[in-house]
Design an enzyme around this catalytic site. Sequence first.
Site, mmCIF file in Angstrom:
data_model
loop_
_atom_site.group_PDB
_atom_site.id
_atom_site.type_symbol
_atom_site.label_atom_id
_atom_site.label_comp_id
_atom_site.label_asym_id
_atom_site.label_seq_id
_atom_site.Cartn_x
_atom_site.Cartn_y
_atom_site.Cartn_z
ATOM 1 N N LYS A 89 65.850 -8.509 40.387
ATOM 2 C CA LYS A 89 67.311 -8.396 40.404
ATOM 3 C C LYS A 89 67.820 -8.561 38.989
ATOM 4 O O LYS A 89 67.431 -9.500 38.290
ATOM 5 C CB LYS A 89 67.907 -9.502 41.309
ATOM 6 C CG LYS A 89 69.419 -9.438 41.401
ATOM 7 C CD LYS A 89 69.862 -8.431 42.435
ATOM 8 C CE LYS A 89 71.311 -8.011 42.286
ATOM 9 N NZ LYS A 89 71.520 -6.896 41.317
ATOM 10 N N GLN A 110 66.699 -13.502 32.953
ATOM 11 C CA GLN A 110 67.153 -13.284 34.326
ATOM 12 C C GLN A 110 66.302 -14.058 35.336
ATOM 13 O O GLN A 110 66.805 -14.513 36.360
ATOM 14 C CB GLN A 110 67.114 -11.773 34.614
ATOM 15 C CG GLN A 110 68.030 -11.327 35.725
ATOM 16 C CD GLN A 110 69.479 -11.134 35.266
ATOM 17 O OE1 GLN A 110 69.727 -10.601 34.199
ATOM 18 N NE2 GLN A 110 70.424 -11.564 36.071
ATOM 19 N N LYS A 113 67.738 -17.620 35.314
ATOM 20 C CA LYS A 113 69.130 -17.567 35.761
ATOM 21 C C LYS A 113 69.187 -17.360 37.266
ATOM 22 O O LYS A 113 69.880 -18.076 37.992
ATOM 23 C CB LYS A 113 69.833 -16.403 35.035
ATOM 24 C CG LYS A 113 71.288 -16.248 35.397
ATOM 25 C CD LYS A 113 71.874 -14.889 35.005
ATOM 26 C CE LYS A 113 71.584 -14.466 33.600
ATOM 27 N NZ LYS A 113 72.470 -13.359 33.167
ATOM 28 N N LYS A 125 65.418 -6.274 34.655
ATOM 29 C CA LYS A 125 66.525 -5.739 33.844
ATOM 30 C C LYS A 125 66.166 -4.327 33.431
ATOM 31 O O LYS A 125 65.000 -3.976 33.338
ATOM 32 C CB LYS A 125 66.703 -6.593 32.582
ATOM 33 C CG LYS A 125 68.078 -6.475 31.966
ATOM 34 C CD LYS A 125 69.025 -7.462 32.584
ATOM 35 C CE LYS A 125 70.414 -7.346 32.034
ATOM 36 N NZ LYS A 125 71.250 -8.499 32.423
ATOM 37 N N GLY A 164 75.227 -3.815 37.177
ATOM 38 C CA GLY A 164 75.801 -3.505 35.868
ATOM 39 C C GLY A 164 75.435 -4.528 34.807
ATOM 40 O O GLY A 164 74.895 -5.596 35.092
ATOM 41 N N ASP A 165 75.720 -4.171 33.587
ATOM 42 C CA ASP A 165 75.665 -5.064 32.426
ATOM 43 C C ASP A 165 76.542 -4.356 31.386
ATOM 44 O O ASP A 165 77.392 -3.528 31.771
ATOM 45 C CB ASP A 165 74.204 -5.252 31.951
ATOM 46 C CG ASP A 165 74.032 -6.445 31.019
ATOM 47 O OD1 ASP A 165 73.978 -7.582 31.488
ATOM 48 O OD2 ASP A 165 73.983 -6.250 29.778
ATOM 49 N N THR A 208 81.431 -13.036 37.106
ATOM 50 C CA THR A 208 80.765 -13.638 35.937
ATOM 51 C C THR A 208 81.762 -14.490 35.155
ATOM 52 O O THR A 208 81.469 -15.631 34.769
ATOM 53 C CB THR A 208 80.131 -12.564 35.038
ATOM 54 O OG1 THR A 208 79.426 -11.632 35.853
ATOM 55 C CG2 THR A 208 79.187 -13.170 34.029
ATOM 56 N N ASN A 239 84.234 -7.034 30.964
ATOM 57 C CA ASN A 239 84.432 -7.653 32.261
ATOM 58 C C ASN A 239 84.305 -9.186 32.242
ATOM 59 O O ASN A 239 85.124 -9.897 32.824
ATOM 60 C CB ASN A 239 83.382 -6.989 33.169
ATOM 61 C CG ASN A 239 83.316 -7.607 34.506
ATOM 62 O OD1 ASN A 239 82.488 -8.475 34.729
ATOM 63 N ND2 ASN A 239 84.186 -7.198 35.395
ATOM 64 N N SER A 375 76.213 -10.974 43.145
ATOM 65 C CA SER A 375 75.426 -9.791 43.516
ATOM 66 C C SER A 375 74.517 -10.120 44.702
ATOM 67 O O SER A 375 74.344 -9.306 45.617
ATOM 68 C CB SER A 375 74.556 -9.337 42.339
ATOM 69 O OG SER A 375 75.292 -8.538 41.451
HETATM 70 N N1 GLU Z 1 74.118 -8.171 34.236
HETATM 71 C C1 GLU Z 1 74.472 -9.401 34.886
HETATM 72 C C2 GLU Z 1 73.611 -10.505 34.354
HETATM 73 O O1 GLU Z 1 73.305 -10.511 33.182
HETATM 74 C C3 GLU Z 1 74.491 -9.278 36.396
HETATM 75 C C4 GLU Z 1 73.225 -8.807 37.022
HETATM 76 C C5 GLU Z 1 73.335 -8.526 38.521
HETATM 77 O O2 GLU Z 1 74.418 -8.652 39.073
HETATM 78 O O3 GLU Z 1 72.299 -8.201 39.096
HETATM 79 O O4 GLU Z 1 73.272 -11.451 35.016
#
Ligand code: GLU
Length: 443
Positions: A89, A110, A113, A125, A164-165, A208, A239, A375
């Site tokens: 994810k 990630q 996190k 990612k 997204g990112d 976020t 965002n 998410s």
């Molecule tokens: N891009 C965001 C992050 O850095 C969200 C990733 C997601 O929602 O999967 O955590």
Amino acid sequence: MSYVDRVLENLKAKNEAQPEFIQAATEVLNSLKPLLDKDDKYEKNAILERITEPERQIMFRVPWVDDNGNIQVNRGFRVQFNSAIGPYKGGLRFHPSVNLGIIKFLGFEQIFKNSLTTLPIGGGKGGSDFDPKGKSDREIMAFCQSFMTELYRHIGQDTDVPAGDIGVGGREVGYLYGQYKRITSLYEGVLTGKGLTFGGSLARTEATGYGLIYLTNAMLKAAGKSLEGQTVVISGSGNVAIYACQKAQQYGAKVVTMSDSTGWIYDKNGIDLDAMREIKEVKRGRCKDYIAKHPDAEYHEGKGVWTVKCDIALPCATQNELNEQDAKTLVANGCYAVGEGANMPSTLEAIDVFIKGGVLFAPAKAANAGGVATSALEMSQNSERLSWTFDEVDAKLKGIMEGIYDNMASAAKEFGCEGNFVVGANIAGFRKVAEAMIAQGVC
Ligand code: GLU
């Protein structure tokens, strides 16, 4: 040589051209030392060697046709880093600076996190060196369709769920989703951050930024402080920055700056968020357009938000946007708390200045986890084919962020580093993934 030093040395030798990945790994591994010293099961199971090597890295050609009829070629990436606690994810980033090292650092962060959210999501990612800036809608769609024409075979609602990112928002997720559905005939929750008419979650857009403020607020509260009446400096105007600004204002703070890659705004009266949202979300314009509506605000070219006197700093732009000198300036100007909204916005040296300076420092993998947490809530809603109200999602998000604060604060304390949330977040995030990896054997 210690276990950590040995693994880091090997990692540096193998990934010479990936400085951001090395930086992220150095930060995490060094802060795990108190845990690794206490129990040798991590070394015996080669957890550090395994956790720093992605399970799979996919690189692919993305050809598309621009509005002049010319064929363009970009490079696409998906790094599936770790699936010990759930399907991969993590977001997709479309930005000219994207390369394998950047995606690896983001994917690595990630893992921890996502673990901190307590939800069942692994780390991944992806992205491309495609630059969406200045492209027409048709060009964005053509690119997204081509990108998904390769990516679709590697993802799925139970395999890997991108989102997204930087450079990938609701519009891009929509085009990517349409192409996935068209190729596979599956109407499934394969992407998050979707539009509300096709499976998106309420509060995902805000998540976020709101999450950053919920966590920062929990950290301030534990220190007997609050956001009320505080001067806050924010970098970025995407965002994360926009919704961090909105929630900080709701908590009574005065946000005085925002920025983009060309310059920054200082509004001593407090940022007019409606004006900024109109520029960024509707017109896709630049920060300097703010001056037309607020001629008494200042616009400066280049970098500079960290020179503004503030109580709290929230870096919400991009990696390594806050260096050692910036950190020293912030501390000298009386800044006592930092919450990282972007991924790895502070350099290792800057973090050192904050920790040694006694600044309340909430690292990105804890502070910006609200996006990916929501998410995962979107995935839950898709699985049960229901949608929850804004307030329901927002309340869950707030609970998750407060839980992350408690978790990182108590892990720091447990390992004799009270108040060091870098150590706390890394240990708390790592422990769950490592336990799952050990339980699942050598894989
Ligand atoms: N891009 C965001 C992050 O850095 C969200 C990733 C997601 O929602 O999967 O955590």
